[in-house]
Design a protein around this motif. Structure first.
Motif, PDB file in Angstrom:
ATOM      1  N   GLU A 187       0.819  -1.207   0.000  1.00  0.00           N
ATOM      2  CA  GLU A 187       0.000   0.000   0.000  1.00  0.00           C
ATOM      3  C   GLU A 187       0.858   1.264   0.000  1.00  0.00           C
ATOM      4  O   GLU A 187       0.567   2.228  -0.701  1.00  0.00           O
ATOM      5  CB  GLU A 187      -0.942   0.005   1.207  1.00  0.00           C
ATOM      6  N   SER A 221       2.512   1.579  -3.373  1.00  0.00           N
ATOM      7  CA  SER A 221       1.549   1.976  -4.397  1.00  0.00           C
ATOM      8  C   SER A 221       1.164   3.444  -4.253  1.00  0.00           C
ATOM      9  O   SER A 221       0.987   4.159  -5.241  1.00  0.00           O
ATOM     10  CB  SER A 221       0.361   1.019  -4.409  1.00  0.00           C
ATOM     11  N   ASN A 222       1.070   3.935  -3.030  1.00  0.00           N
ATOM     12  CA  ASN A 222       0.821   5.372  -2.840  1.00  0.00           C
ATOM     13  C   ASN A 222       1.985   6.204  -3.382  1.00  0.00           C
ATOM     14  O   ASN A 222       1.777   7.251  -4.008  1.00  0.00           O
ATOM     15  CB  ASN A 222       0.631   5.688  -1.361  1.00  0.00           C
TER      16      ASN A 222
HETATM   17 MG    MG Z   1      -3.272   3.801  -1.665  1.00  0.00          MG
END
Ligand code: MG
Ligand code: ADP
Length: 618
Positions: free
Chosen positions: A36, A39-40
């Motif tokens: 996560e 991906s951010n």
């Molecule tokens: Mg995200």
């Protein structure tokens, strides 16, 4: 840092609940926190790449866009940093402190209750990815500086309880640095090999360089740009998992590469699960638009028609200018061309599945039938193509078996010119409908429409393979010869009963007739012309209380014992009270079956009267 500058904010209450769910129960698979965060970071780099393309004279365009992951074992900290767009104070508070999708929390809560922990992996889809880090961290610091000119740098701190603080900080670089103070039991995320493993497993397709403890991690090229011959099923599946943040494999995929009439590469996936069927919010568009591997628009509305929103994937075309603004994507002629082309290919791909891999297609149908039906109604251009994808149960299928229109037409009886259908609540209800009798007798197949949408769909299609769709009730159809011997005298008697019934029913029916289609039932209520079916009318009435149900035609079967009895009663004494009672009850029975009986009290009183008479007490 001057302490008085620090501002304290409460998390939105949804976020608090989310954190509770995340930290105490849901995620079994904690390592995905890193996916996560990466991906951010990649999203932030994508946005930066886009700014470089559209905003002239931006500084720092020569520096590599990258993500670094570094473990500080001594302090027990893991640091993820990017030189993407960063966040202003306002963005920081808005993006990391609230949940964007309102349905998210509900869904997560239900997941938790149903103990379907495995599906928790879908979490990344819901814009709550960042919070996953609190599963492994007892405290998180975010230092960030927006790319915008003269932006200040901010430090965000939280222990993942009820609040967070923000203060100004010193940071020269554009971008975001996230520092996790790991919990005691999560120190495995300081080990290089463990981190590398997780990154390779979940993030190898990230289109930016990733450095782990100073070392560059080999990543995969964008799959869609590679020749099909170089790709194995596993590559496609892995890319899907990356793209959708999921462990689930796709049901099917389609890789397209075209040079003319327009140049593009596309890779589409159909998922194994339907979010909309799970009762979630309506899905956002699932296909991203790229130009030369640069993301132009995530979930573009322009590259896929709305009904295909369940399709995931990418479209990449060199013919789309890199600096196209998000607004002009809308009116781009090339995008229109590409969309037309790929939609056709996609529908053909599904048709191929239907022909050659029926089981796969059945799974697609089970999940996305609603979307395809929506397509028949909305996509005029592809209506015919979609009609080939429709499946129905019918009078000639059993159990879960379904028939498509091609099969239907292929096994039409000699002399049959129309495609017949009959709607109803479920299969059992339809099978009991006397309208089917004559079709059974003639061996004509009848499509069973159990989804209220089906009738709309057939209405829009009008015909398939030049054969018009026809509702069984309004079909102009007759048995070749009456099965019951009908000498002229008894026909006359039956006609007399018809005249009597018309007088009794008055405005309640449009007409009463002697039926040429009934075999086993005493009577049937039919649709006079090609008007909407009862099922349809009931739906209309639900939406509009003032809607008047259309008047129907009652047909009687003089060969049936009940009608025979009524004929005799009528011959003996047209004024007999029992005859009137039977006549009224006959019509009410039909209304009851169709769910359009309005005066139930009168009907019940009449039945009770009949019961008394039957018992000889009256
Ligand atoms: Mg995200
Ligand atoms: P999502 O990524 O699905 O929007 P997240 O919880 O992962 O949900 O992130 C919330 C938001 O925080 C992002 O949409 C983004 O606006 C912002 N954000 C998170 N990480 C970064 C980052 N590294 N750089 C810039 N913005 C970020």
């Amino acid at each position: 840092m001057a302490a008085e500058k620090e501002q304290r904010f409460e998390f939105q209450s949804e976020v608090k609940q989310l954190l509770d769910i995340l930290v105490y129960s849901l995620y079994k698979n904690k390592e995905v926190f890193l996916r996560e965060l990466v991906s951010n970071a990649a999203d932030a780099l994508n946005k930066m790449q886009f700014e470089f393309l559209t905003v002239p004279d931006l500084e720092g365009r020569d520096r590599e866009l990258k993500i670094t992951v570094a473990a500080d074992k001594k302090r027990g900290r893991l640091v993820i940093e990017d030189n993407g767009v960063g966040m202003t104070l306002e963005e920081l508070v808005r993006n990391i402190g609230t949940i964007a999708h309102s349905g998210t929390l509900d869904y997560l809560r239900r997941l938790k209750e149903s103990e379907k922990g495995g599906q928790a992996d879908l979490i990344g889809k819901f814009g709550v990815g960042f919070y996953a880090s609190f599963m492994v961290a007892k405290e998180i610091h975010i230092a960030t500086r927006s790319w915008q000119k003269d932006a200040k740098a901010w430090l965000w701190k939280s222990t993942g309880e009820n609040s967070y603080t923000v203060e100004e900080t010193a940071r020269e670089e554009r971008g975001t640095r996230i520092e996790l103070q790991l919990k005691k039991d999560e120190k495995e995320y300081l080990e290089s090999h463990r981190l590398k493993n997780v990154i390779l497993k979940h993030s190898k397709f990230v289109p930016f360089a990733i450095y782990l403890d100073g070392e560059k991690i080999e990543r995969r090229e964008a799959v869609w740009t590679q020749p099909k011959s170089k790709l194995a099923d596993k590559d496609y599946v892995d890319f899907y998992k990356f793209l959708e943040n999921t462990q689930e494999e796709p049901e099917t995929w389609l890789h397209l590469q075209s040079d003319a009439p327009v140049q593009f590469q596309a890779l589409f996936y159909v998922p194994k699960t339907s979010f909309e069927l799970l009762g979630l919010m309506k899905e956002d568009p699932g296909v991203d638009l790229y130009s030369r591997k640069v993301l132009i628009q995530k979930g573009s509305k322009e590259v896929m028609p709305e009904y295909l929103r369940f399709v995931k994937g990418v479209i990449d075309s060199e013919e789309i200018p890199l600096n196209i603004s998000r607004e002009t994507v809308q009116n781009n002629v090339r995008i229109d061309k590409i969309r037309k082309h790929v939609v056709k290919k996609l529908l053909e791909h599904l048709e191929g599945l239907k022909e050659k891999e029926r089981d796969k297609y059945l799974a697609v149908w089970k999940n996305f039938a609603k979307n395809l039906k929506e397509g028949v109604v909305n996509d005029f251009e592809n209506r015919e193509r979609i009609s080939r994808l429709l499946l129905f149960s019918s009078s000639k299928t059993s159990g879960d078996e379904l028939v498509d229109l091609k099969q239907y037409v292929g096994r039409m009886a000699a002399g049959q010119k129309e495609i017949y259908y009959l709607g109803g609540g479920d299969r059992a209800a339809i099978e009991r409908n006397p309208a089917l009798e004559i079709f059974r007798k003639k061996d004509y197949e009848v499509l069973f429409l159990t989804d209220p949408l089906d009738e709309f769909v057939l209405d829009h299609l009008r015909e398939y393979d030049k054969k018009p769709f026809k509702m069984t009730e309004s079909a102009d159809i007759a048995l070749e010869e009456k099965t019951e011997a009908g000498d002229e005298a008894s026909l006359k008697d039956a006609e007399n009963l018809v005249i009597y019934l018309k007088a009794i029913y008055g405005e309640q029916v449009q007409d009463v007739k002697i039926s040429k289609r009934l075999v086993d039932s005493p009577c049937i209520l039919l649709n006079p012309a090609d008007g909407p079916s009862v099922q349809m009318e009931k739906i209309i009435k639900m939406m509009n209380k003032d809607y008047q149900l259309s008047k129907r035609v009652l047909e009687i079967n003089p060969g049936h014992d009940l009608i025979k009895t009524m004929i005799s009663l009528h011959q003996a004494d047209p004024a007999a009270p029992l005859l009137k009672t039977l006549a009224l009850q006959l019509l009410d029975n039909m209304k009851l079956r169709e769910g359009i009986l309005s005066d139930t009290e009168a009907t019940i009183a009449r039945i009770q009267q009949l019961m008394l008479e039957a018992g000889g007490t009256s």
